[in-house]
Enzyme design. Structure first.
Site, PDB file in Angstrom:
ATOM      1  N   LYS C  75      -2.510 -17.200  38.494  1.00 34.48           N
ATOM      2  CA  LYS C  75      -2.582 -18.618  38.105  1.00 34.48           C
ATOM      3  C   LYS C  75      -1.555 -19.373  38.946  1.00 34.48           C
ATOM      4  O   LYS C  75      -0.446 -18.874  39.192  1.00 34.48           O
ATOM      5  CB  LYS C  75      -2.252 -18.735  36.622  1.00 34.48           C
ATOM      6  CG  LYS C  75      -2.333 -20.155  36.068  1.00 34.48           C
ATOM      7  CD  LYS C  75      -2.091 -20.142  34.559  1.00 34.48           C
ATOM      8  CE  LYS C  75      -2.251 -21.544  33.969  1.00 34.48           C
ATOM      9  NZ  LYS C  75      -2.060 -21.551  32.503  1.00 34.48           N
ATOM     10  N   SER C 150      -5.415 -23.943  29.648  1.00 33.43           N
ATOM     11  CA  SER C 150      -5.180 -24.435  30.962  1.00 33.43           C
ATOM     12  C   SER C 150      -5.529 -23.433  32.068  1.00 33.43           C
ATOM     13  O   SER C 150      -5.631 -23.811  33.231  1.00 33.43           O
ATOM     14  CB  SER C 150      -3.727 -24.868  31.117  1.00 33.43           C
ATOM     15  OG  SER C 150      -2.880 -23.778  30.942  1.00 33.43           O
ATOM     16  N   SER C 174      -3.745 -21.109  26.100  1.00 33.01           N
ATOM     17  CA  SER C 174      -4.260 -21.244  27.465  1.00 33.01           C
ATOM     18  C   SER C 174      -4.722 -19.983  28.160  1.00 33.01           C
ATOM     19  O   SER C 174      -5.244 -20.061  29.272  1.00 33.01           O
ATOM     20  CB  SER C 174      -3.204 -21.924  28.343  1.00 33.01           C
ATOM     21  OG  SER C 174      -3.040 -23.252  27.918  1.00 33.01           O
TER      22      SER C 174
END
Lengths: 95, 489, 483
Positions: C75, C150, C174
């Site tokens: 990420k 997210s 997330s």
């Protein structure tokens, strides 16, 4: 809890965030509805409850007083917007 | 000159109220929250690691030694130590504050209420309260005169541990404030937690100054004075500010709560134009750090390892070593001076304590000052000084000659004995030899003899002087006196 | 059919293919599908191939580590030395991280190959990956729908087989929520289990890093590599790390699983509820015992979370000021202008909203009413869970109240977006571990089931998830376009 435009402007100043004048009202609405959500916290009585900062209620570990970092100025300053003579430059600060 | 300018406590109907905030840089090797070096004088930004720069993703880890040093200070001022001390973020924007917040302490500072005794003048004593002392990280430095239109930021200093010591508003004059500042300065050096170098910025004093009508118990509006880097300037800045505030109030105005910078060249304080109106720091406990557990045994261990502190030392000098309050205060003000004195005392006769004190504070102190040397750099060792003092005590030389010997010792000519021998400075104590000199002087000065015999006592001094001159200062003055009187009868 | 990490390891070990070959395959898939899905912000092709070569050399020498030669993605919130790290934000569009996050170091030490950095809601603030400077991510199951957030990029990448595994972060759900919406497995460990050093902070007391993969067994491998004490993180725990893979095969007979009545109340799509109930039946058949429990402060978890998260993030994001790194506005007139315009230009709307609310919540006069109050409610929520764990070993429920919604459906109403997190948020507040695994479909869109464990009970979560995955094949499903 509803906010007024001036509230938004002063919070934006505290947070050093530029907000376009024509966006202020939009922020007033958004922030007010978020605050309404947040006000739900008042539905419950929490008197005497010990606040929780760290989920595990852990305590701080201490580090030995040793120099472990070496000079990496060049590497770190490669990504800086404006450096000269090893210094980070910003518009003149008046004191 | 106004009463305020004399620094005198009496400012007429006005009473001065002063509190000091002292930031002492702790003498750790590494920063409070990172492993970068704290050594002074490095090239810009060569001692600012990722954590100090506040790069995205970095985290703080607490330096054990900074905690220990803070506890040491707390124990030395008889303060309470918080068993679960908490770090908090103080949020504001400034270029020398990389994270946009300073890690400091708000509720739960590591050191709570304490006190310290000060001596603003000889024989005067006063207890000054300390509200709290807490740990925090220092910010970087801004350089404003290197680039046109821009300031340059050096973050080497960012993250250096500070102990912020906040006094109660207990001081009532600039003199008291300076005495307090000096006492704290001496204490942190005794404790070896701070080198106290005001020039380098490792010991900074800010003064909160307000005035009120004598008899009022409400505090007046205060101004915070900054940019003071010597004790002399501290006194001057406070005195200027007090007079300024008095003028404002007597003119019917109101004192504004603000920060003012001291300008040492113009000897005045000026309002900081760019400084914000009351900043909202939005303190909250730093979630990247956990509460610091300090046990009673941690505190006891630190207490047991404390060196003898200035106040204790001073009392011991007074009660056991027979020194005056004044001398004891001066000797203990600087730890190195006290240690020098103690080393000397250890070699000397117990009865010589006061004499040693006077030599150290007087002649030695003067010579060191003139040469710009620290007592640890003294060319005259404690043992050497003791020998000199012993030679006065055993009447080998007079006090006056001893000063000559001292100067020669300072120049490196050797020990007291060496110099006395080499220069033939032994005191003349042989009565016969002195009498011979006296006879010569009397014979050479018949007028003065008549004058003395006629009742002019003062003329004796003339004769003593002449005999001393003839003996090149070596005749024992006491004997000269006695024998002269005899001979002049 | 996209491979699992376990299959890749087997293939590498048996010489069926090399790391370079499989890395090239994934790079090719990314090239092909990323224009539509927009999962990746950066693809590190050269670096990946170099790492793959080195991995092949290790394999040849018999020096295989836990993840040697396995390609995966990070990420874009994790600092990667020498590689752009943007947090999905214009503020860091020009930021080349000068150091590796601990998680990145550990995964690299385990031998993995980095394919690139995945798209995400800006600074981890969002539940749909629509808040990215680099554009929305599409859900591989239906590209008109959101993948969740997210960590939307990581979840979608794994779902579409553009990477067999990826790292994510979870502050309010997330990892778990996008895992549920994309039909993959994702685990948020106990707070302090995985180091936060180099994991760009959103809400410090809530953030945790964790893996996405196509199975619980794969997640166990990733989590093993990521976990453990880090002396650079004061909030890192020194509790010993279990051998997550070793315990996978244990049975679940007699396991007591709690079903919070608040999680099955109105607000939960009934078809979703039905999928979960089927899963429950399956686990019951395997010997698990279910009972109803109550987590009475569940509804309060949302306002509590948002106060804590916004307050902490408002402070964490103050360092983005245009001075030492990141976006700087052109020609600043003075210092104030530098700050305001750099930050105003660098941050998107959602980030700005949260900074403003957080600043307000901490400001003079409001601290007690907001932040302090939230910390008290947080204690009460933690206590709810502790009471529950006195009676049960695990807690089960749906991960989200609805399946993936359409892109744009909730962008005008921040509050309705926040309500997506109702089942996931309390774990972050309490610091408990949670895993989301695929349990079925509604309208062709994946449904996720969440298991919640007590502190440091990740092994048990993975074990139960693994058992379920041996009896079901939801987790093996792939959208047709990516099979």
């Amino acid at each position: 809890m509803t906010l007024k435009s001036d509230d938004v402007r002063s919070i934006a100043h505290l947070a050093r965030l530029h907000i376009e004048e024509d966006a202020v009202d939009h922020y007033v609405d958004d922030l007010s509805s978020i605050l309404a959500l947040v006000d739900q916290m008042n539905q419950v009585d929490s008197q005497g409850v010990k606040p929780l900062s760290n989920p595990l209620d852990a305590t701080q570990r201490l580090r030995d007083d040793e120099v472990t970092e070496e000079n990496q100025r060049d590497k770190f300053q490669q990504i800086a917007p404006d450096v000269a003579e090893g210094l980070y430059r910003v518009p003149r600060v008046i004191e | 000159m106004s009463a305020a300018q004399t620094g005198h406590e009496e400012t007429g109907q006005w009473e001065t109220v002063i509190g000091l905030e002292i930031h002492a840089q702790l003498a750790t090797s590494s920063k409070i929250f990172s492993g970068a070096s704290t050594a002074y004088g490095a090239a810009a930004n060569t001692q600012a690691c990722a954590v100090d720069l506040g790069l995205p993703g970095v985290l703080p880890v607490l330096n054990r030694e900074a905690v220990r040093m803070a506890i040491r200070f707390g124990v030395a001022i008889d303060a309470s130590i918080d068993h679960q001390s908490v770090f908090a973020r103080k949020n504001y924007f400034y270029p020398d504050l990389p994270k946009g917040y300073q890690i400091s302490q708000f509720e739960h500072p590591i050191v709570g209420k304490g006190q310290i005794s000060i001596s603003p003048a000889e024989g005067e004593h006063k207890l000054v309260g300390i509200t709290r002392a807490h740990l925090e990280e220092d910010a970087g430095k801004s350089i404003h005169d290197l680039f046109p239109e821009q300031s340059g930021i050096d973050l080497n200093r960012a993250g250096t541990p500070l102990l912020e010591i906040v006094s109660e508003p207990d001081m009532r004059s600039a003199r008291e404030a300076v005495a307090y500042a000096r006492k704290i300065h001496s204490l942190v050096r005794y404790l070896e937690i701070c080198d106290g170098n005001m020039q380098e910025g490792s010991f900074r004093c800010d003064a909160n100054v307000s005035i009120r009508r004598r008899g009022d118990d409400k505090l007046g509006t205060r101004a915070e004075l900054k940019n003071i880097n010597s004790f002399r300037f501290l006194e001057r800045a406070i005195n200027y500010e007090v007079e300024r505030q008095i003028e404002v109030l007597e003119d019917g105005g109101r004192v504004v709560q603000e920060t003012r910078l001291y300008d040492s060249e113009r000897d005045e304080t000026r309002s900081m134009r760019s400084k914000e109106e009351a900043n909202d720091y939005r303190y909250f406990p730093d979630p990247d750090l956990l509460p610091v557990n300090i046990s009673s045994s941690d505190i006891a261990e630190i207490r047991a390892a404390l060196p003898e502190l200035p106040e204790q030392k001073k009392q011991r000098y007074i009660s056991e070593l027979n020194l005056s309050d004044y001398n004891a205060e001066l000797l203990t003000a600087n730890r190195d001076t006290a240690l020098y004195f103690e080393a000397a005392y250890a070699e000397a006769d117990a009865t010589q304590s006061a004499v040693l004190a006077n030599w150290i504070l007087g002649d030695l102190g003067g010579a060191l000052n003139k040469a710009g040397l620290d007592i640890t750099e003294s060319p005259i060792s404690p043992a050497a000084l003791v020998q000199l003092v012993a030679r006065i005590a055993d009447e080998t030389i007079s006090g006056k000659i001893a000063k000559q010997v001292f100067d020669a010792m300072w120049q490196g000519e050797g020990s007291a004995d060496d110099i006395i021998a080499a220069r033939g400075l032994r005191q003349i104590t042989d009565s016969g030899a002195i009498e011979t000199l006296i006879d010569e002087v009397i014979a050479a000065n018949p007028e003065q003899v008549e004058q003395f015999r006629a009742g002019k006592e003062k003329v004796l001094g003339f004769f003593v002087g002449q005999v001393m001159k003839e003996s090149r200062g070596k005749a024992n003055p006491g004997q000269v006196n006695a024998l002269l009187r005899d001979k002049l009868k | 059919m996209p491979m699992t990490v376990t299959e890749i390891r087997q293939g590498l070990a048996s010489g069926q293919f090399s790391s370079v070959e499989i890395t090239r395959d994934y790079l090719q898939r990314i090239k092909q599908h990323n224009p539509i899905l927009n999962c990746f912000i950066s693809v590190t092709e050269d670096l990946a191939l170099r790492q793959a070569e080195a991995a092949d050399a290790s394999l040849a020498q018999g020096n295989a580590g836990l993840l040697t030669g396995v390609p995966l993605a990070h990420k874009d919130l994790f600092c990667t030395d020498g590689v752009k790290t943007s947090c999905g934000s214009r503020m860091l569009d020009n930021f080349i991280a000068p150091y590796d996050a601990t998680v990145v170091e550990r995964i690299s030490d385990a031998g993995a190959v980095m394919l690139g950095k995945t798209n995400m809601d800006e600074f981890a603030m969002g539940s749909s990956n629509e808040n990215s400077w680099y554009g929305s991510v599409a859900n591989p199951w239906n590209t008109a729908h959101v993948p969740g957030g997210s960590s939307g990029g990581s979840a979608a990448a794994v779902a579409a087989g553009l990477a067999p595994a990826a790292t994510g972060t979870d502050t309010g759900g997330s990892i778990r929520q996008p895992a549920a919406l994309c039909g993959v497995t994702g685990i948020k460990p106990t707070y302090g289990r995985v180091s936060r050093y180099g994991m760009i902070a959103f809400a410090s007391s809530l953030d945790q890093g964790g893996p996405f993969a196509r199975s619980a067994a794969d997640c166990a491998l990733l989590l093993q590599a990521m976990s453990g004490f880090d002396r650079r993180d004061s909030t890192s725990s020194d509790t010993a790390v279990d051998d997550y893979s070793a315990q996978l095969e244990q049975g679940i007979e007699g396991l007591k699983i709690g079903l919070p009545k608040e999680y099955f109340a109105e607000g939960l799509d009934s078809r979703l509820a039905s999928v979960i109930e089927t899963a429950i039946d399956e686990l019951r058949r395997q010997g698990a015992e279910f009972r109803e429990i109550s987590l009475p402060n569940t509804a309060l978890s949302i306002p509590t979370y948002y106060v804590v998260a916004m307050a902490e993030c408002s402070s964490n994001l103050s360092r983005f000021d245009g001075v030492r790194f990141g976006h700087r506005c052109d020609d600043p007139v003075d210092l104030e202008d530098l700050y305001k315009r750099s930050r105003g230009e660098g941050f998107g709307d959602e980030v700005k909203r949260r900074i403003l609310i957080g600043t307000y919540a901490l400001s003079a006069g409001y601290y007690d009413a907001y932040y302090l109050k939230a910390q008290q409610l947080r204690r009460m929520i933690k206590n709810d869970f502790q009471s529950a764990f006195d009676k049960v070993d695990l807690i089960l429920g749906p991960t989200t109240p609805e399946v993936a919604f359409k892109i744009g459906a909730k962008t005008d109403d921040p509050v309705s977006m926040y309500l997506q997190d109702i089942y996931t948020i309390s774990l972050n507040l309490a610091g408990l571990p949670g895993i989301s695994l695929p349990a079925g479909f509604v309208d062709g869109l994946p449904v996720g089931m969440q298991l919640i464990g007590n502190y440091f009970d990740e092994a048990r979560l993975l074990q139960v998830a693994h058992r379920y995955q041996q009896l079901s094949d939801w987790h093996l499903q792939t959208p047709e376009a990516y099979s």
